[in-house]
Design a protein around this motif. Structure first.
Motif: not given
Length: 243
Positions: A37, A39, A100, A120, A189
């Motif tokens: 991920v 972010r 994300s 996302v 997420t």
């Protein structure tokens, strides 16, 4: 693995040392990691290149971009190739990469989101390519995935005008998988990550490169890739049941 851009006071603006760190993380990724991920902390995912990089003297501790440029176009391109590793390397990792994204995702920030397999977004997201307004072009690996996501005409318009694309348009054009209220971004997420982790590992690792190549290879080559991937998976299933 979760990788967080953590300079919220600067809206997670980017510099070459960050790109080198991203490249190191991608190229040294533990093969056991199934999902990554990307972010950003604070109100923005990333507002893009630290503008100080384009000023005389640049940013302390970072290569001076204008100084690099005086070495000539070929030498400049060689240095940019090194910068691109922090973005392009994510396409080659076996893990599925999820961005994300909230707030501003501009220039290099937009291109980092495009380096992910899935996106996302929060309903406040603002994607933009602002390089052309500076007399430049996107050069951190974002042009290919942008065209594949939204098509040539929309990509040209976005990059040439520098306009902002919001969450609903991003979903409608296929740039983002889902848009949710900002307060739900982390949970959404996490739900997606959970679903990816629940998928059979071997199948997911075969699926990512198989789909990634589908739009660019000849039909016969794609058919071969499908059957070869399926052959490996079926062989694994047969061995698992003792056949």
């Amino acid at each position: 693995m979760t990788i967080t851009l953590d300079n919220p006071s600067r809206r997670n603006s980017q510099v070459p040392s960050l790109w080198a760190a991203l490249a190191d993380l991608a190229e040294g990724l533990d093969p056991g990691v199934r999902v990554v991920v990307l972010r950003g902390n604070g109100p923005s995912f990333s507002a893009g290149l630290d503008r100080g990089m384009l000023a005389p003297g640049g940013v302390e501790g970072e290569p001076e971009l204008l100084g690099i440029a005086v070495d000539g176009p070929e030498r400049t391109a060689e240095r940019i190739e090194d910068f691109q590793r922090g973005f392009a390397a994510w396409a080659s990792v076996p893990a599925v990469v999820v961005a994300s994204v909230q707030g501003h995702a501009i220039g290099a920030g937009f291109q980092l989101a495009l380096a992910a397999d899935l996106r996302v977004v929060a309903d406040d997201v603002q994607f933009a390519m602002r390089e052309t307004s500076l007399g430049l072009v996107p050069d951190l690996g974002g042009t290919g995935p942008l065209v594949r996501a939204v098509g040539y005409a929309v990509a040209l318009e976005l990059c040439a005008t520098g306009r902002f694309m919001g969450a609903q348009e991003a979903v409608a054009r296929g740039l983002a998988n889902v848009a949710v209220p900002l307060a739900e971004l982390d949970a959404t997420t996490a739900d997606l990550v959970g679903a990816l982790v629940d998928a059979p590992d071997a199948a997911l690792r075969e699926l990512k490169p198989l789909l990634a190549s589908a739009a660019t290879v000849a039909p016969g080559d794609q058919l071969r890739a499908e059957r070869e991937a399926q052959g490996r998976l079926l062989n694994g299933l047969a061995r698992a049941v003792g056949r």
